[in-house]
Design a protein around this motif. Structure first.
Motif, PDB file in Angstrom:
ATOM      1  N   TRP A  71       6.015  -8.078  -6.061  1.00 40.25           N
ATOM      2  CA  TRP A  71       7.371  -7.621  -6.364  1.00 40.25           C
ATOM      3  C   TRP A  71       8.271  -8.850  -6.521  1.00 40.25           C
ATOM      4  O   TRP A  71       8.117  -9.843  -5.798  1.00 40.25           O
ATOM      5  CB  TRP A  71       7.947  -6.798  -5.224  1.00 40.25           C
ATOM      6  CG  TRP A  71       7.153  -5.645  -4.691  1.00 40.25           C
ATOM      7  CD1 TRP A  71       5.876  -5.671  -4.185  1.00 40.25           C
ATOM      8  CD2 TRP A  71       7.602  -4.285  -4.554  1.00 40.25           C
ATOM      9  NE1 TRP A  71       5.507  -4.420  -3.743  1.00 40.25           N
ATOM     10  CE2 TRP A  71       6.559  -3.552  -3.947  1.00 40.25           C
ATOM     11  CE3 TRP A  71       8.811  -3.641  -4.869  1.00 40.25           C
ATOM     12  CZ2 TRP A  71       6.677  -2.196  -3.668  1.00 40.25           C
ATOM     13  CZ3 TRP A  71       8.928  -2.286  -4.578  1.00 40.25           C
ATOM     14  CH2 TRP A  71       7.856  -1.559  -3.992  1.00 40.25           C
ATOM     15  N   LYS A  72       9.214  -8.745  -7.475  1.00 40.19           N
ATOM     16  CA  LYS A  72      10.229  -9.799  -7.613  1.00 40.19           C
ATOM     17  C   LYS A  72      11.599  -9.160  -7.722  1.00 40.19           C
ATOM     18  O   LYS A  72      11.711  -8.049  -8.256  1.00 40.19           O
ATOM     19  CB  LYS A  72       9.946 -10.651  -8.862  1.00 40.19           C
ATOM     20  CG  LYS A  72       8.713 -11.534  -8.698  1.00 40.19           C
ATOM     21  CD  LYS A  72       8.426 -12.386  -9.905  1.00 40.19           C
ATOM     22  CE  LYS A  72       7.133 -13.167  -9.657  1.00 40.19           C
ATOM     23  NZ  LYS A  72       6.616 -13.805 -10.861  1.00 40.19           N
ATOM     24  N   ASP A 117      15.100  -8.096  -9.137  1.00 43.35           N
ATOM     25  CA  ASP A 117      15.744  -7.989 -10.443  1.00 43.35           C
ATOM     26  C   ASP A 117      16.809  -9.089 -10.527  1.00 43.35           C
ATOM     27  O   ASP A 117      17.551  -9.303  -9.573  1.00 43.35           O
ATOM     28  CB  ASP A 117      16.389  -6.610 -10.566  1.00 43.35           C
ATOM     29  CG  ASP A 117      17.132  -6.443 -11.879  1.00 43.35           C
ATOM     30  OD1 ASP A 117      16.510  -5.950 -12.826  1.00 43.35           O
ATOM     31  OD2 ASP A 117      18.325  -6.822 -11.940  1.00 43.35           O
ATOM     32  N   THR A 129      11.397  -5.353  -7.528  1.00 39.64           N
ATOM     33  CA  THR A 129      10.808  -4.586  -8.623  1.00 39.64           C
ATOM     34  C   THR A 129       9.346  -4.982  -8.731  1.00 39.64           C
ATOM     35  O   THR A 129       9.012  -6.164  -8.626  1.00 39.64           O
ATOM     36  CB  THR A 129      11.542  -4.940  -9.937  1.00 39.64           C
ATOM     37  OG1 THR A 129      12.943  -4.724  -9.726  1.00 39.64           O
ATOM     38  CG2 THR A 129      11.064  -4.102 -11.093  1.00 39.64           C
ATOM     39  N   THR A 151       6.207  -6.179 -10.309  1.00 46.69           N
ATOM     40  CA  THR A 151       5.888  -6.895 -11.547  1.00 46.69           C
ATOM     41  C   THR A 151       4.391  -6.917 -11.817  1.00 46.69           C
ATOM     42  O   THR A 151       3.970  -7.169 -12.929  1.00 46.69           O
ATOM     43  CB  THR A 151       6.402  -8.342 -11.500  1.00 46.69           C
ATOM     44  OG1 THR A 151       5.800  -9.003 -10.390  1.00 46.69           O
ATOM     45  CG2 THR A 151       7.928  -8.379 -11.356  1.00 46.69           C
ATOM     46  N   SER A 152       3.589  -6.689 -10.769  1.00 45.29           N
ATOM     47  CA  SER A 152       2.143  -6.748 -10.961  1.00 45.29           C
ATOM     48  C   SER A 152       1.467  -5.851  -9.927  1.00 45.29           C
ATOM     49  O   SER A 152       1.803  -5.894  -8.743  1.00 45.29           O
ATOM     50  CB  SER A 152       1.667  -8.204 -10.791  1.00 45.29           C
ATOM     51  OG  SER A 152       0.269  -8.288 -10.932  1.00 45.29           O
ATOM     52  N   ALA A 175       8.593  -3.113 -13.354  1.00 47.93           N
ATOM     53  CA  ALA A 175       9.060  -3.971 -14.438  1.00 47.93           C
ATOM     54  C   ALA A 175       8.502  -3.484 -15.772  1.00 47.93           C
ATOM     55  O   ALA A 175       7.428  -2.870 -15.826  1.00 47.93           O
ATOM     56  CB  ALA A 175       8.634  -5.414 -14.184  1.00 47.93           C
ATOM     57  N   LEU A 178       4.844  -4.764 -16.799  1.00 48.62           N
ATOM     58  CA  LEU A 178       3.991  -4.679 -15.605  1.00 48.62           C
ATOM     59  C   LEU A 178       2.582  -5.200 -15.918  1.00 48.62           C
ATOM     60  O   LEU A 178       1.981  -4.811 -16.916  1.00 48.62           O
ATOM     61  CB  LEU A 178       3.921  -3.219 -15.154  1.00 48.62           C
ATOM     62  CG  LEU A 178       3.230  -2.920 -13.832  1.00 48.62           C
ATOM     63  CD1 LEU A 178       4.010  -3.515 -12.673  1.00 48.62           C
ATOM     64  CD2 LEU A 178       3.092  -1.405 -13.651  1.00 48.62           C
TER      65      LEU A 178
END
Lengths: 285, 259
Positions: free
Chosen positions: B191-192, B194, B201, B203-204, B225, B228
């Motif tokens: 998660w990163k 926003d 959010t 992301t992977s 994201a 993703l």
């Protein structure tokens, strides 16, 4: 001026009901033997100060010795929570304990300020942290030069500090090696300091010139208690007794088991048992 | 590479986030494993710092506590605790702080103090230790924890460590100049925050993990994201390194689990 004496005498002549007392050690060199002696002497109404109150403060709180606890991390390192402290805070057993909670940075700064003879410590901290809302001793000051708002906490000035160290020399100077934690500041911040040591040597010849040494005139009493940090460890002497920390979790989970354990292992014993407790840990150091 | 646990994926994904030139303040538990896997794989020169004052430590096994003897024996230098917090942390010399959490919200605020009311707690947790100032003084903060509805919550009960507050520019408003939480690695995803709202959010997703699995173990409505991706599976080297480290640790600590 340091005087060598028995642990029982060192505790009885320096720790009194109602004192603010620090038994310091940051995982390493925790003064368990001194704390157990304090438990045997039944001191009451203490304000206990320590950055990382672990199982030895759990024991003192469970035995009803503490009126208040000043701390920054109250856990059993590598294991979990302190169950006697929780019982006191959540259920008031054996009686309620007032808590004054800080961050490590705050307490480290507060001890240093105490050692430096200052009334308070100033540092950059507690930004956005809820502790600042529940602890009235966390305040702020404005830097008179830059206008930056900085955190301020009162300095820590214990009536008495207890630490454990590796060595004293015959004159009573004390050598601390390894993870030195907050011990030097805790001793210099206190009105009185009591040190238990693993051994006494003739002098400190060959010790590095920048080693952490407390001169004899900063210490009131020294008691020789080999193994006196157990189940914590003494760098160069014996390893940490991880099993004891793990076992404490089950002992402390139950009031009766705790009370029975304290009678058998603390109240009915004396400082001489510590050497035996670390015998098997010396090889593993 | 097949056959790895979600825990192993979490540790390895967290290890990958660290760079060889990082100076990293290591929290105990999951962060400690990740930091040492990084040191034993792609980041041999990383400086690992534990709050007991050990700078540049290289333990052969994972420590049980932040003050284990081996941290000192393998360190470049061991300083006092006040020096650690004043010169090294507050002085701005640490690039990454790596923290775990009991409770975390979507803006990276952490609670390790109490569940329930502070003065009448349902559960009294150990407290913050070094975390409040690690969170404000390190260049950026990585967080690693397993996902659960008890852990990833809509509202935390206590702000032990400030992340992005209520989101947006909350850190700047408090006068904080560091980045705060920039990465969350769980057992299911990366998660990163926003860039605008600062809400974490996804992301992977780790291999084999679904969006539903991430949502089911999270107490807020999860945002994913647009781009993703899937987290690369652990390599043989990463997995071997982690398992050997865990085996050495278990042998050294008499089978005692590292918390």
């Amino acid at each position: 001026m340091a005087t060598f004496m028995s642990l029982a005498e060192a505790v009885s002549s320096n720790l009194f009901d109602g004192d603010t007392a620090a038994f310091e050690g940051f995982t390493h060199l925790i003064p368990h033997a001194a704390a157990h002696e304090a438990i045997r002497q039944g001191r009451r109404d203490l304000t206990l100060v320590r950055m990382t109150p672990d199982i030895v403060y759990d024991q003192m709180i469970g035995m009803g010795m503490a009126r208040k606890l000043v701390f920054s991390y109250a856990g059993n390192p590598g294991v979990g929570l302190l169950r006697r402290l929780r019982d006191a805070v959540e259920n008031g057993w054996p009686h309620p304990v007032e808590i004054e909670e800080h961050s490590h940075a705050a307490m480290a700064n507060a001890y240093e300020a105490g050692a430096a003879g200052l009334p308070c410590a100033v540092f950059r901290g507690y930004k956005g942290a809820s502790l600042a809302r529940v602890n009235p001793n966390i305040r702020s000051v404005t830097c008179p030069f830059t206008g930056e708002e900085l955190a301020a906490v009162p300095s820590i000035r214990p009536d008495v500090t207890f630490i454990h160290a590796q060595k004293a020399n015959r004159r009573g100077d004390v050598l601390i090696e390894g993870i030195i934690g907050i011990q030097k500041e805790a001793v210099l911040a206190a009105r009185r300091a009591v040190v238990t040591v693993e051994e006494v040597v003739e002098d400190f010849a060959g010790v590095h010139p920048n080693a952490c040494v407390l001169p004899h005139w900063t210490v009131k009493a020294i008691a020789v208690v080999p193994g006196g940090a157990h189940p914590s460890y003494a760098h160069g002497y014996y390893a940490r007794d991880n099993r004891s920390y793990l076992e404490w979790d089950a002992i402390a989970a139950d009031r009766e088991a705790f009370t029975a354990w304290m009678k058998q292992n603390v109240l009915d014993k004396d400082a001489d048992v510590f050497a035996g407790r670390v015998a098997a840990l010396r090889a593993a150091r | 590479m097949t056959g790895f646990t979600s825990d192993e994926m979490m540790t390895i994904a967290a290890a990958r986030a660290l760079k060889n030139d990082d100076v990293c303040f290591v929290g105990i538990g999951a962060p400690s494993a990740a930091c040492n896997v990084a040191r034993l794989t792609h980041a041999p020169d990383i400086t690992l710092i534990y709050e007991s004052g050990t700078i540049g430590t290289a333990p052969e096994v994972l420590p049980l506590s932040i003050g284990d003897g081996e941290l000192c024996e393998t360190a470049v230098t061991t300083v006092s605790v006040p020096e650690m917090f004043r010169y090294w942390l507050q002085g701005g010399r640490i690039s990454v702080g790596f923290l775990g959490a009991a409770q975390l919200d979507r803006f990276g605020n952490i609670n390790t103090t109490v569940i329930g009311d502070y003065h009448q707690p349902k559960v009294r947790l150990p407290g913050g230790g070094g975390a409040p100032e690690i969170a404000s003084s390190c260049g950026e903060i990585f967080i690693t924890m397993k996902q659960s509805k008890r852990g990833l919550v809509d509202k935390i009960d206590f702000f032990t460590s400030f992340g992005h507050g209520e989101g947006g520019h909350a850190r700047e408003r408090l006068g904080l100049r560091t980045k705060g939480p920039t990465l969350l690695i769980t057992d299911l995803a990366i998660w990163k925050p926003d860039p605008e709202t600062k809400e974490f959010t996804v992301t992977s997703l780790h291999p084999g993990v679904t969006r539903e699995a991430v949502q089911e173990t999270c107490g807020w409505q999860v945002r994913f994201a647009a781009g993703l991706t899937e987290t690369p599976a652990p390599t043989a080297l990463e997995l071997d390194t982690l398992r050997a480290l865990k085996a050495r640790t278990a042998a050294a600590h008499g089978g005692q689990e590292v918390a």
